[in-house]
Design a protein around this motif. Structure first.
Motif, mmCIF file in Angstrom:
data_model
loop_
_atom_site.group_PDB
_atom_site.id
_atom_site.type_symbol
_atom_site.label_atom_id
_atom_site.label_comp_id
_atom_site.label_asym_id
_atom_site.label_seq_id
_atom_site.Cartn_x
_atom_site.Cartn_y
_atom_site.Cartn_z
ATOM 1 N N VAL A 160 0.849 -1.199 0.000
ATOM 2 C CA VAL A 160 0.000 0.000 0.000
ATOM 3 C C VAL A 160 0.882 1.246 0.000
ATOM 4 C CG1 VAL A 160 -1.668 1.341 1.363
ATOM 5 C CG2 VAL A 160 -2.012 -1.117 1.033
ATOM 6 N N LEU A 161 1.912 1.246 0.824
ATOM 7 C CA LEU A 161 2.852 2.369 0.839
ATOM 8 C C LEU A 161 3.555 2.515 -0.515
ATOM 9 C CD1 LEU A 161 4.297 4.624 2.394
ATOM 10 C CD2 LEU A 161 5.922 2.884 3.195
ATOM 11 N N ALA A 162 3.961 1.396 -1.107
ATOM 12 C CA ALA A 162 4.618 1.425 -2.424
ATOM 13 C C ALA A 162 3.681 1.973 -3.491
ATOM 14 C CB ALA A 162 5.087 0.026 -2.798
ATOM 15 N N LEU A 163 2.417 1.603 -3.427
ATOM 16 C CA LEU A 163 1.427 2.105 -4.395
ATOM 17 C C LEU A 163 1.272 3.614 -4.264
ATOM 18 C CD1 LEU A 163 -0.817 1.902 -6.508
ATOM 19 C CD2 LEU A 163 -2.374 1.205 -4.673
ATOM 20 N N VAL A 164 1.127 4.089 -3.047
ATOM 21 C CA VAL A 164 0.999 5.535 -2.821
ATOM 22 C C VAL A 164 2.236 6.248 -3.342
ATOM 23 C CG1 VAL A 164 0.888 7.315 -1.019
ATOM 24 C CG2 VAL A 164 -0.598 5.304 -0.883
ATOM 25 N N LEU A 165 3.391 5.700 -3.048
ATOM 26 C CA LEU A 165 4.650 6.293 -3.507
ATOM 27 C C LEU A 165 4.745 6.271 -5.033
ATOM 28 C CD1 LEU A 165 7.240 7.517 -2.335
ATOM 29 C CD2 LEU A 165 8.219 5.220 -2.351
ATOM 30 N N ALA A 166 4.356 5.168 -5.643
ATOM 31 C CA ALA A 166 4.412 5.040 -7.105
ATOM 32 C C ALA A 166 3.487 6.032 -7.793
ATOM 33 C CB ALA A 166 4.050 3.620 -7.525
ATOM 34 N N GLN A 173 7.947 4.659 -9.722
ATOM 35 C CA GLN A 173 6.940 3.620 -9.879
ATOM 36 C C GLN A 173 7.349 2.225 -9.442
ATOM 37 O OE1 GLN A 173 4.973 3.813 -13.656
ATOM 38 N NE2 GLN A 173 3.549 5.288 -12.869
ATOM 39 N N TYR A 174 7.899 1.423 -10.295
ATOM 40 C CA TYR A 174 8.113 0.021 -9.967
ATOM 41 C C TYR A 174 9.285 -0.191 -9.016
ATOM 42 C CZ TYR A 174 4.621 -0.119 -13.480
ATOM 43 O OH TYR A 174 3.461 0.122 -14.163
ATOM 44 N N TYR A 175 10.136 0.818 -8.870
ATOM 45 C CA TYR A 175 11.218 0.722 -7.886
ATOM 46 C C TYR A 175 10.654 0.730 -6.471
ATOM 47 C CZ TYR A 175 14.314 1.567 -11.803
ATOM 48 O OH TYR A 175 14.964 1.468 -12.993
ATOM 49 N N SER A 176 9.471 1.285 -6.304
ATOM 50 C CA SER A 176 8.871 1.293 -4.965
ATOM 51 C C SER A 176 8.531 -0.118 -4.491
ATOM 52 C CB SER A 176 7.636 2.201 -4.927
ATOM 53 O OG SER A 176 6.598 1.663 -5.708
ATOM 54 N N LEU A 177 8.490 -1.075 -5.414
ATOM 55 C CA LEU A 177 8.259 -2.470 -5.015
ATOM 56 C C LEU A 177 9.388 -2.999 -4.126
ATOM 57 C CD1 LEU A 177 6.847 -4.036 -8.298
ATOM 58 C CD2 LEU A 177 5.630 -3.718 -6.138
ATOM 59 N N LEU A 178 10.513 -2.333 -4.157
ATOM 60 C CA LEU A 178 11.617 -2.741 -3.283
ATOM 61 C C LEU A 178 11.234 -2.628 -1.806
ATOM 62 C CD1 LEU A 178 14.613 -1.186 -5.227
ATOM 63 C CD2 LEU A 178 13.984 -3.611 -5.078
ATOM 64 N N LEU A 179 10.199 -1.845 -1.508
ATOM 65 C CA LEU A 179 9.710 -1.761 -0.127
ATOM 66 C C LEU A 179 9.247 -3.127 0.383
ATOM 67 C CD1 LEU A 179 7.709 1.587 -0.192
ATOM 68 C CD2 LEU A 179 9.835 1.124 1.026
ATOM 69 N N LEU A 180 8.909 -4.026 -0.541
ATOM 70 C CA LEU A 180 8.476 -5.365 -0.133
ATOM 71 C C LEU A 180 9.620 -6.178 0.474
ATOM 72 C CD1 LEU A 180 6.098 -6.278 -3.077
ATOM 73 C CD2 LEU A 180 5.485 -5.612 -0.753
ATOM 74 N N LEU A 181 10.834 -5.711 0.318
ATOM 75 C CA LEU A 181 11.964 -6.398 0.943
ATOM 76 C C LEU A 181 12.065 -6.076 2.431
ATOM 77 C CD1 LEU A 181 14.664 -5.842 -1.818
ATOM 78 C CD2 LEU A 181 13.324 -7.916 -1.391
ATOM 79 N N LEU A 182 11.468 -4.962 2.857
ATOM 80 C CA LEU A 182 11.582 -4.531 4.258
ATOM 81 C C LEU A 182 11.004 -5.526 5.262
ATOM 82 C CD1 LEU A 182 10.929 -0.692 3.987
ATOM 83 C CD2 LEU A 182 13.105 -1.886 4.312
ATOM 84 N N PRO A 183 9.796 -6.059 5.056
ATOM 85 C CA PRO A 183 9.281 -7.020 6.051
ATOM 86 C C PRO A 183 10.176 -8.241 6.209
ATOM 87 C CG PRO A 183 7.493 -6.238 4.678
ATOM 88 C CD PRO A 183 8.761 -5.718 4.064
ATOM 89 N N ARG A 184 10.677 -8.774 5.098
ATOM 90 C CA ARG A 184 11.552 -9.945 5.187
ATOM 91 C C ARG A 184 12.841 -9.586 5.912
ATOM 92 N NH1 ARG A 184 11.395 -13.161 0.257
ATOM 93 N NH2 ARG A 184 9.628 -13.990 1.356
ATOM 94 N N TRP A 185 13.389 -8.430 5.588
ATOM 95 C CA TRP A 185 14.612 -7.971 6.228
ATOM 96 C C TRP A 185 14.386 -7.811 7.741
ATOM 97 C CZ3 TRP A 185 15.631 -3.104 8.533
ATOM 98 C CH2 TRP A 185 16.953 -2.901 8.889
ATOM 99 N N ALA A 186 13.253 -7.205 8.119
ATOM 100 C CA ALA A 186 12.946 -7.004 9.543
ATOM 101 C C ALA A 186 12.783 -8.339 10.263
ATOM 102 C CB ALA A 186 11.683 -6.160 9.688
ATOM 103 N N LEU A 187 12.110 -9.288 9.624
ATOM 104 C CA LEU A 187 11.923 -10.595 10.261
ATOM 105 C C LEU A 187 13.238 -11.363 10.362
ATOM 106 C CD1 LEU A 187 8.490 -11.600 8.733
ATOM 107 C CD2 LEU A 187 8.968 -11.011 11.109
ATOM 108 N N LEU A 188 14.091 -11.232 9.362
ATOM 109 C CA LEU A 188 15.405 -11.880 9.442
ATOM 110 C C LEU A 188 16.233 -11.309 10.575
ATOM 111 C CD1 LEU A 188 16.426 -12.284 5.683
ATOM 112 C CD2 LEU A 188 15.903 -14.106 7.322
ATOM 113 N N ARG A 189 16.185 -9.994 10.723
ATOM 114 C CA ARG A 189 16.921 -9.352 11.840
ATOM 115 C C ARG A 189 16.374 -9.837 13.185
ATOM 116 N NH1 ARG A 189 19.085 -3.489 11.611
ATOM 117 N NH2 ARG A 189 19.208 -4.157 13.744
ATOM 118 N N ARG A 190 15.051 -9.935 13.271
ATOM 119 C CA ARG A 190 14.431 -10.388 14.523
ATOM 120 C C ARG A 190 14.811 -11.836 14.831
ATOM 121 N NH1 ARG A 190 8.075 -10.334 15.052
ATOM 122 N NH2 ARG A 190 8.157 -12.508 15.599
ATOM 123 N N ARG A 191 14.830 -12.664 13.776
ATOM 124 C CA ARG A 191 15.198 -14.064 13.946
ATOM 125 C C ARG A 191 16.661 -14.191 14.413
ATOM 126 N NH1 ARG A 191 14.438 -17.034 8.710
ATOM 127 N NH2 ARG A 191 12.333 -16.245 8.890
#
Length: 194
Positions: A160-166, A173-191
């Motif tokens: 949703v944030l990427a869509l608003v940004l795009a 536009q499509y570079y905002s899809l890189l925001l989808l890497l943040l949740p995985r990155w955050a969960l990996l850090r937490r793990r």
């Protein structure tokens, strides 16, 4: 259900390449060089690669979540069909990206298709998490389903944030899809912190 889902996803990911295959006779009939199939159609190749990566990732996540499912409910089947619809529709906005480039309507359509699939995924994971007897308890890694649910929920928010940004900053536009890497990155850090 899993075999059907895998088959439909495989067909959808295969359909992504067909517009690129159609370029070969088009360039040949215009007496162009063979290299122009690639160099003259970078937008189409970019949209293919983007969509291939997206479909491959959503399939991998779906396959991972459903690897322990032993029973299917009607609601799970309905949400799965909604998820499949988003996967099957994805080649259309992907081809539109190639044809129309950085167009707000096309970006909105592409992101909305992805968002629909992600919402369906969150709903399916919620059902799996809250309905006893659907999962093979012996085959479950502790906390894996909760982590998948959390990641999927965060992916919806990130998209949703990427869509608003795009839509607000078309050059991103499509570079905002890189925001989808943040949740995985955050969960990996937490793990790793655990």
């Amino acid at each position: 259900m899993i075999l059907f889902t895998d088959a439909v996803t495989a067909i959808s990911i295969t359909l992504l390449v067909l517009p690129l295959v159609d370029l070969v006779p088009e360039v040949a009939s215009a007496h162009g060089k063979a290299s122009e199939v690639i160099t003259g159609h970078l937008d189409q190749i970019w949209s293919f690669l983007l969509s291939f990566a997206v479909v491959a990732n959503v399939w991998r996540e779906h396959h991972r979540a459903f690897s322990s499912v032993v029973k299917v409910t009607r609601s799970l089947m309905v949400w799965n069909m909604g998820w499949l619809l988003s996967v099957v529709v994805l080649p259309l906005p992907a081809e539109m990206i190639a044809a129309f480039g950085r167009n707000r309507f096309v970006a909105g359509f592409y992101y909305a298709t992805l968002l629909a699939g992600m919402v369906c995924r969150v709903a399916m994971l919620r059902i799996l998490k809250t309905t006893p007897g659907l999962l093979d308890e012996d085959d479950q890694e502790p906390g894996r389903l909760q982590e998948s649910y959390t990641e999927s929920y965060l992916n919806v928010l990130s998209l949703v944030l990427a869509l608003v940004l795009a839509l607000a900053v078309p050059v991103l536009q499509y570079y905002s899809l890189l925001l989808l890497l943040l949740p995985r990155w955050a969960l990996l850090r937490r793990r790793r912190a655990r």
